[in-house]
Write a protein that holds these residues in place. Structure first.
Motif, PDB file in Angstrom:
ATOM      1  N   ALA A  90       0.824  -1.215   0.000  1.00  0.00           N
ATOM      2  CA  ALA A  90       0.000   0.000   0.000  1.00  0.00           C
ATOM      3  C   ALA A  90       0.859   1.266   0.000  1.00  0.00           C
ATOM      4  N   ALA A  91       2.169   1.130  -0.276  1.00  0.00           N
ATOM      5  CA  ALA A  91       3.127   2.237  -0.334  1.00  0.00           C
ATOM      6  C   ALA A  91       3.315   2.919   1.019  1.00  0.00           C
ATOM      7  N   LYS A  92       3.115   2.184   2.101  1.00  0.00           N
ATOM      8  CA  LYS A  92       3.303   2.703   3.462  1.00  0.00           C
ATOM      9  C   LYS A  92       4.657   2.207   3.975  1.00  0.00           C
ATOM     10  N   THR A  93       5.471   3.125   4.524  1.00  0.00           N
ATOM     11  CA  THR A  93       6.769   2.748   5.067  1.00  0.00           C
ATOM     12  C   THR A  93       6.586   2.082   6.421  1.00  0.00           C
ATOM     13  N   MET A  94       7.263   0.961   6.597  1.00  0.00           N
ATOM     14  CA  MET A  94       7.190   0.193   7.840  1.00  0.00           C
ATOM     15  C   MET A  94       8.603  -0.173   8.274  1.00  0.00           C
ATOM     16  N   VAL A  95       8.772  -0.387   9.578  1.00  0.00           N
ATOM     17  CA  VAL A  95      10.066  -0.781  10.133  1.00  0.00           C
ATOM     18  C   VAL A  95       9.861  -1.994  11.027  1.00  0.00           C
ATOM     19  N   VAL A  96      10.680  -3.024  10.803  1.00  0.00           N
ATOM     20  CA  VAL A  96      10.684  -4.211  11.652  1.00  0.00           C
ATOM     21  C   VAL A  96      11.978  -4.186  12.452  1.00  0.00           C
ATOM     22  N   VAL A 117       9.356  -5.951  16.981  1.00  0.00           N
ATOM     23  CA  VAL A 117       8.414  -4.841  16.844  1.00  0.00           C
ATOM     24  C   VAL A 117       8.250  -4.499  15.376  1.00  0.00           C
ATOM     25  N   ILE A 118       7.027  -4.181  14.991  1.00  0.00           N
ATOM     26  CA  ILE A 118       6.784  -3.631  13.663  1.00  0.00           C
ATOM     27  C   ILE A 118       6.135  -2.267  13.859  1.00  0.00           C
ATOM     28  N   ARG A 119       6.713  -1.255  13.195  1.00  0.00           N
ATOM     29  CA  ARG A 119       6.225   0.116  13.340  1.00  0.00           C
ATOM     30  C   ARG A 119       5.751   0.632  11.996  1.00  0.00           C
ATOM     31  N   SER A 120       4.704   1.447  12.044  1.00  0.00           N
ATOM     32  CA  SER A 120       4.203   2.112  10.841  1.00  0.00           C
ATOM     33  C   SER A 120       3.584   3.436  11.259  1.00  0.00           C
ATOM     34  N   THR A 121       3.122   4.185  10.284  1.00  0.00           N
ATOM     35  CA  THR A 121       2.454   5.455  10.541  1.00  0.00           C
ATOM     36  C   THR A 121       1.020   5.336  10.055  1.00  0.00           C
ATOM     37  N   ASN A 122       0.052   5.696  10.916  1.00  0.00           N
ATOM     38  CA  ASN A 122      -1.355   5.586  10.516  1.00  0.00           C
ATOM     39  C   ASN A 122      -1.764   6.784   9.655  1.00  0.00           C
ATOM     40  N   SER A 123      -3.010   6.830   9.254  1.00  0.00           N
ATOM     41  CA  SER A 123      -3.494   7.880   8.355  1.00  0.00           C
ATOM     42  C   SER A 123      -3.473   9.264   9.004  1.00  0.00           C
ATOM     43  N   ASP A 124      -3.442   9.320  10.343  1.00  0.00           N
ATOM     44  CA  ASP A 124      -3.372  10.617  11.041  1.00  0.00           C
ATOM     45  C   ASP A 124      -1.938  11.105  11.207  1.00  0.00           C
ATOM     46  N   GLY A 125      -0.969  10.289  10.796  1.00  0.00           N
ATOM     47  CA  GLY A 125       0.436  10.667  10.948  1.00  0.00           C
ATOM     48  C   GLY A 125       1.055  10.215  12.253  1.00  0.00           C
ATOM     49  N   ASP A 126       0.301   9.476  13.068  1.00  0.00           N
ATOM     50  CA  ASP A 126       0.811   8.970  14.342  1.00  0.00           C
ATOM     51  C   ASP A 126       1.549   7.656  14.120  1.00  0.00           C
ATOM     52  N   LYS A 127       2.670   7.476  14.857  1.00  0.00           N
ATOM     53  CA  LYS A 127       3.406   6.222  14.765  1.00  0.00           C
ATOM     54  C   LYS A 127       2.697   5.153  15.575  1.00  0.00           C
ATOM     55  N   VAL A 128       2.561   3.986  14.976  1.00  0.00           N
ATOM     56  CA  VAL A 128       1.896   2.854  15.603  1.00  0.00           C
ATOM     57  C   VAL A 128       2.882   1.689  15.673  1.00  0.00           C
ATOM     58  N   SER A 129       2.975   1.060  16.838  1.00  0.00           N
ATOM     59  CA  SER A 129       3.887  -0.075  17.022  1.00  0.00           C
ATOM     60  C   SER A 129       3.111  -1.285  17.502  1.00  0.00           C
ATOM     61  N   LEU A 130       3.554  -2.441  17.038  1.00  0.00           N
ATOM     62  CA  LEU A 130       2.987  -3.705  17.492  1.00  0.00           C
ATOM     63  C   LEU A 130       4.151  -4.609  17.877  1.00  0.00           C
ATOM     64  N   SER A 131       4.192  -5.006  19.136  1.00  0.00           N
ATOM     65  CA  SER A 131       5.242  -5.887  19.630  1.00  0.00           C
ATOM     66  C   SER A 131       4.780  -7.332  19.501  1.00  0.00           C
ATOM     67  N   HIS A 132       5.740  -8.246  19.316  1.00  0.00           N
ATOM     68  CA  HIS A 132       5.361  -9.658  19.241  1.00  0.00           C
ATOM     69  C   HIS A 132       4.793 -10.116  20.572  1.00  0.00           C
ATOM     70  N   LYS A 133       5.113  -9.428  21.660  1.00  0.00           N
ATOM     71  CA  LYS A 133       4.565  -9.790  22.970  1.00  0.00           C
ATOM     72  C   LYS A 133       3.069  -9.507  23.015  1.00  0.00           C
ATOM     73  N   CYS A 134       2.629  -8.491  22.252  1.00  0.00           N
ATOM     74  CA  CYS A 134       1.195  -8.171  22.212  1.00  0.00           C
ATOM     75  C   CYS A 134       0.432  -9.119  21.295  1.00  0.00           C
ATOM     76  N   SER A 135       1.106  -9.628  20.279  1.00  0.00           N
ATOM     77  CA  SER A 135       0.419 -10.435  19.282  1.00  0.00           C
ATOM     78  C   SER A 135       0.298 -11.900  19.660  1.00  0.00           C
ATOM     79  N   GLU A 136       1.066 -12.369  20.644  1.00  0.00           N
ATOM     80  CA  GLU A 136       1.021 -13.782  21.013  1.00  0.00           C
ATOM     81  C   GLU A 136      -0.160 -14.115  21.878  1.00  0.00           C
TER      82      GLU A 136
END
Length: 136
Positions: A90-96, A117-136
């Motif tokens: 979707a042409a969104k920059t992400m960082v793992v 951790v995977i980080r991205s920026t949402n449509s409002d311009g805020d950085k959003v992070s998801l840790s593997h600890k949250c996803s398990e």
């Protein structure tokens, strides 16, 4: 189409944990990795795989030989990290970011994945992070 932008490696195999992280930039349409034997070409590819999938390369004895050897630095533990910046479909920059540690015990070494951790920026311009600890 998804594409790779940068890969940062620190503390993985021949990439020292004491130096600044080594950064490899990827260019479109092609990036060629060349070098002499033992300079880290395979480590770069295996670091890409670990950043994307979280699976260690085959034959690394549960991660012990993937992280820089603590004995070579006269230390009891070594921390390593891999960061991958990419553009998704979707042409969104992400960082793992994946962090790991090897600790030298009396007779054995212990590998431990510290964080993913995977980080991205949402449509409002805020950085959003998801840790593997949250996803398990």
């Amino acid at each position: 189409m998804a594409s790779l932008q940068k890969l940062s490696i620190r503390g993985v195999r021949s990439f020292s944990p004491e130096d600044d992280e080594q950064v490899i930039e990827f260019y479109s349409p092609l990036t060629i990795i060349v070098g002499s034997n033992g300079c880290g070409k395979t480590t770069i590819i295996e670091s890409l795989k670990y950043a994307v999938t979280g699976s260690l390369p085959p034959g690394v004895k549960a991660g012990h030989s993937f992280v820089h050897d603590p004995k070579s630095l006269n230390q009891t533990s070594v921390k390593a990290s891999i960061k991958l910046r990419f553009t998704n479909k979707a042409a969104k920059t992400m960082v793992v970011i994946r962090s790991m540690e090897v600790t030298q015990k009396k007779t054995t070494m212990q590998f431990k994945a510290l964080d993913g951790v995977i980080r991205s920026t949402n449509s409002d311009g805020d950085k959003v992070s998801l840790s593997h600890k949250c996803s398990e």
